[in-house]
Write an enzyme that holds these catalytic residues in place. Structure first.
Site, PDB file in Angstrom:
ATOM      1  N   GLN A 140      -6.691  -1.651   3.541  1.00  0.00           N
ATOM      2  CA  GLN A 140      -5.824  -1.384   4.692  1.00  0.00           C
ATOM      3  C   GLN A 140      -6.480  -0.422   5.422  1.00  0.00           C
ATOM      4  O   GLN A 140      -6.646   0.806   4.807  1.00  0.00           O
ATOM      5  CB  GLN A 140      -4.574  -1.147   4.157  1.00  0.00           C
ATOM      6  CG  GLN A 140      -3.642  -0.999   5.197  1.00  0.00           C
ATOM      7  CD  GLN A 140      -2.217  -0.777   5.260  1.00  0.00           C
ATOM      8  OE1 GLN A 140      -2.117   0.584   4.971  1.00  0.00           O
ATOM      9  NE2 GLN A 140      -1.099  -1.075   5.658  1.00  0.00           N
TER      10      GLN A 140
ATOM     11  N   LYS B  53       0.319  -5.402   8.836  1.00  0.00           N
ATOM     12  CA  LYS B  53       1.658  -5.016   8.307  1.00  0.00           C
ATOM     13  C   LYS B  53       2.359  -4.040   9.498  1.00  0.00           C
ATOM     14  O   LYS B  53       1.589  -3.185   9.976  1.00  0.00           O
ATOM     15  CB  LYS B  53       1.465  -4.152   6.928  1.00  0.00           C
ATOM     16  CG  LYS B  53       2.662  -3.725   6.526  1.00  0.00           C
ATOM     17  CD  LYS B  53       2.306  -2.969   5.102  1.00  0.00           C
ATOM     18  CE  LYS B  53       3.446  -2.724   4.462  1.00  0.00           C
ATOM     19  NZ  LYS B  53       3.890  -1.090   4.782  1.00  0.00           N
TER      20      LYS B  53
ATOM     21  N   CYS C 153       2.742   2.577  10.392  1.00  0.00           N
ATOM     22  CA  CYS C 153       2.849   3.977   9.703  1.00  0.00           C
ATOM     23  C   CYS C 153       3.659   4.666  10.659  1.00  0.00           C
ATOM     24  O   CYS C 153       3.327   4.636  12.083  1.00  0.00           O
ATOM     25  CB  CYS C 153       1.425   4.462   9.355  1.00  0.00           C
ATOM     26  SG  CYS C 153       1.657   6.120   8.709  1.00  0.00           S
TER      27      CYS C 153
ATOM     28  N   PRO D 140       0.839  -1.089   0.036  1.00  0.00           N
ATOM     29  CA  PRO D 140      -0.008  -0.081  -0.043  1.00  0.00           C
ATOM     30  C   PRO D 140       0.965   1.353   0.014  1.00  0.00           C
ATOM     31  O   PRO D 140       2.028   1.160   0.679  1.00  0.00           O
ATOM     32  CB  PRO D 140      -0.791  -0.091   1.237  1.00  0.00           C
ATOM     33  CG  PRO D 140      -0.012  -1.160   2.275  1.00  0.00           C
ATOM     34  CD  PRO D 140       0.688  -1.952   1.459  1.00  0.00           C
TER      35      PRO D 140
ATOM     36  N   GLY E  36      10.775  -4.114   2.295  1.00  0.00           N
ATOM     37  CA  GLY E  36      11.992  -3.295   2.417  1.00  0.00           C
ATOM     38  C   GLY E  36      12.896  -3.256   1.472  1.00  0.00           C
ATOM     39  O   GLY E  36      13.634  -4.356   1.222  1.00  0.00           O
TER      40      GLY E  36
HETATM   41  C1  LIG Z   1       4.646   7.436  -0.320  1.00  0.00           C
HETATM   42  C2  LIG Z   1       4.467   6.538   0.522  1.00  0.00           C
HETATM   43  C3  LIG Z   1       3.210   5.821   0.888  1.00  0.00           C
HETATM   44  C4  LIG Z   1       3.230   5.023   1.774  1.00  0.00           C
HETATM   45  N1  LIG Z   1       2.096   4.405   2.152  1.00  0.00           N
HETATM   46  C5  LIG Z   1       1.534   3.450   2.950  1.00  0.00           C
HETATM   47  C6  LIG Z   1       0.344   2.973   3.432  1.00  0.00           C
HETATM   48  O1  LIG Z   1      -0.617   3.701   2.975  1.00  0.00           O
HETATM   49  N2  LIG Z   1       0.311   2.002   4.090  1.00  0.00           N
HETATM   50  C7  LIG Z   1       1.386   1.270   4.511  1.00  0.00           C
HETATM   51  O2  LIG Z   1       1.224   0.372   5.278  1.00  0.00           O
HETATM   52  N3  LIG Z   1       2.562   1.623   3.985  1.00  0.00           N
HETATM   53  C8  LIG Z   1       2.754   2.587   3.443  1.00  0.00           C
HETATM   54  N4  LIG Z   1       3.960   2.805   3.027  1.00  0.00           N
HETATM   55  C9  LIG Z   1       5.342   2.186   3.322  1.00  0.00           C
HETATM   56  C10 LIG Z   1       5.366   0.975   2.343  1.00  0.00           C
HETATM   57  O3  LIG Z   1       4.030   0.248   2.031  1.00  0.00           O
HETATM   58  C11 LIG Z   1       6.610   0.140   2.504  1.00  0.00           C
HETATM   59  O4  LIG Z   1       6.288  -0.282   3.768  1.00  0.00           O
HETATM   60  C12 LIG Z   1       7.963   0.905   2.540  1.00  0.00           C
HETATM   61  O5  LIG Z   1       7.906   2.016   1.636  1.00  0.00           O
HETATM   62  C13 LIG Z   1       9.174   0.019   2.584  1.00  0.00           C
HETATM   63  O6  LIG Z   1       9.251  -0.827   1.151  1.00  0.00           O
HETATM   64  P1  LIG Z   1      10.206  -0.084   0.196  1.00  0.00           P
HETATM   65  O7  LIG Z   1      11.589  -0.151   0.643  1.00  0.00           O
HETATM   66  O8  LIG Z   1       9.871  -1.427  -0.861  1.00  0.00           O
HETATM   67  O9  LIG Z   1       9.596   1.019  -0.315  1.00  0.00           O
HETATM   68  C14 LIG Z   1       4.178   3.949   2.290  1.00  0.00           C
HETATM   69  C15 LIG Z   1       5.572   4.509   1.864  1.00  0.00           C
HETATM   70  C16 LIG Z   1       5.689   5.616   1.011  1.00  0.00           C
HETATM   71  C17 LIG Z   1       7.168   5.904   0.551  1.00  0.00           C
END
Ligand SMILES: Cc1cc2nc3c(=O)[nH]c(=O)nc-3n(C[C@H](O)[C@H](O)[C@H](O)COP(=O)(O)O)c2cc1C
Length: 315
Positions: free
Chosen positions: A76, A144, A106, A22, A206
């Protein structure tokens, strides 16, 4: 390409173990549709405030929009009121949703200040009660969360067990602490401990930007699957690289996303949203800085299309 496999979330069978995370402001239906087309096994709309369902039901509609291509429907939720979260999960609005994911990761101050998101990592009794209550809705429930609040307060293993004991059908562990927000090293070892501690599927999240980092995350954690956030934002076709699904030209991908966004949202939203997306998609290309500047000055769909034609000429 990875050797992908199905994931069972309770009685739900997900076709492969490479998921789209998400992302607030991004994972609307047109973007999710692209990720599904390129092979994502499961996708998540952006997090939604449980209170919003009561106080701003209209506002939730666009976020919940889904179509046939999205066979497994998820949502979510964030919140801290167990009864309210259950009420939302049981509501008519979510009647077609197959899986409710609970946000306990979050890090944003306005969420944490309210005792929501990653604040729940420091309130085990409440986190457990939330999962138990939402489970009573009869929906499959996933959680999550992050490995902890900071280096001194790592909770992964205990929190994973808490989720399982409370009835969660799957967990996703983002291998960073709240303090790290979105930067820094991903704790593979902590995700691995969660995997060792529970029997429900564990999804690792991640730092996946390409096949190499995807493989590393899977191998080092032993997780059942991976979830990709920013790597998909800059390249939705990462799912094709990992699953073997068919790829398209960037031009084709962008035009499809533009069409769907136009169909579902206002022209103003479409222009603002697609400017951001195209900016992601041209990162690293020659002249991307110059094009980015012009992108953000495009005010209409026509201007945007003309620029897309210039950046990605037909044929
Ligand atoms: C712009 C942005 C918005 C995000 N929105 C959510 C969200 O709505 N819900 C959530 O559980 N995590 C959210 N995250 C976290 C991501 O889902 C993920 O856990 C985090 O970016 C790590 O993964 P990555 O290294 O692949 O980016 C957000 C991250 C970013 C950068």
């Amino acid at each position: 390409m990875l050797a992908t496999h199905e994931v069972r979330i309770g009685d739900l069978v997900v076709p492969n173990n490479v998921f789209l995370a998400p992302l607030a402001g991004y994972t609307n239906y047109p973007f999710r549709k692209q990720c599904l087309k390129y092979g994502a096994g499961l996708t998540f709309p952006e997090m939604m405030n449980a209170r919003g369902f009561l106080f701003n039901p209209k506002g939730t509609e666009a976020l919940l929009h889904t179509e046939e291509e999205e066979k497994i429907k998820t949502v979510q939720l964030f919140g801290k009121d167990p009864a309210l979260l259950r009420q939302v999960a049981e509501s008519e609005t979510l009647s077609k949703v197959d899986l409710v994911d609970l946000n306990m990761g979050c890090p944003m101050p306005k969420i944490v200040k309210n005792g929501e998101g990653s604040a729940l990592l420091s309130d085990f009794p409440l986190a457990s009660e939330i999962i138990r209550e939402v489970k009573k809705s009869g929906k499959r429930v996933s959680v999550k969360f992050r490995v902890g609040l900071d280096e001194k307060r790592i909770v992964t293993e205990d929190f994973a067990k808490l989720c399982e004991d409370a009835g969660a059908d799957m967990i996703t562990v983002h291998g960073r602490t709240r303090e790290q927000v979105y930067a820094g090293e991903v704790r593979y070892d902590e995700i691995a401990r969660a995997k060792q501690a529970v029997r429900i599927p564990v999804i690792a999240n991640g730092g996946v930007m390409d096949e190499e980092s995807a493989r590393l995350l899977l191998d080092r954690t032993g997780a059942d699957g991976i979830m990709i956030a920013r790597g998909a934002l800059s390249n939705p076709q990462i799912f094709a690289d990992l699953t073997g699904a068919k790829k398209d030209s960037k031009r084709q991908m962008i035009l499809e996303e533009l069409e769907d966004t136009m169909r579902l949202f206002s022209p103003h939203f479409t222009v603002v949203f697609m400017r951001k997306m195209v900016a992601f998609y041209i990162k690293g290309m020659r002249d991307s800085v110059r094009f980015k500047d012009r992108l953000f000055r495009a005010e209409t769909e026509e201007a945007l299309r003309a620029l897309i034609d210039e950046i990605f000429p037909e044929g």
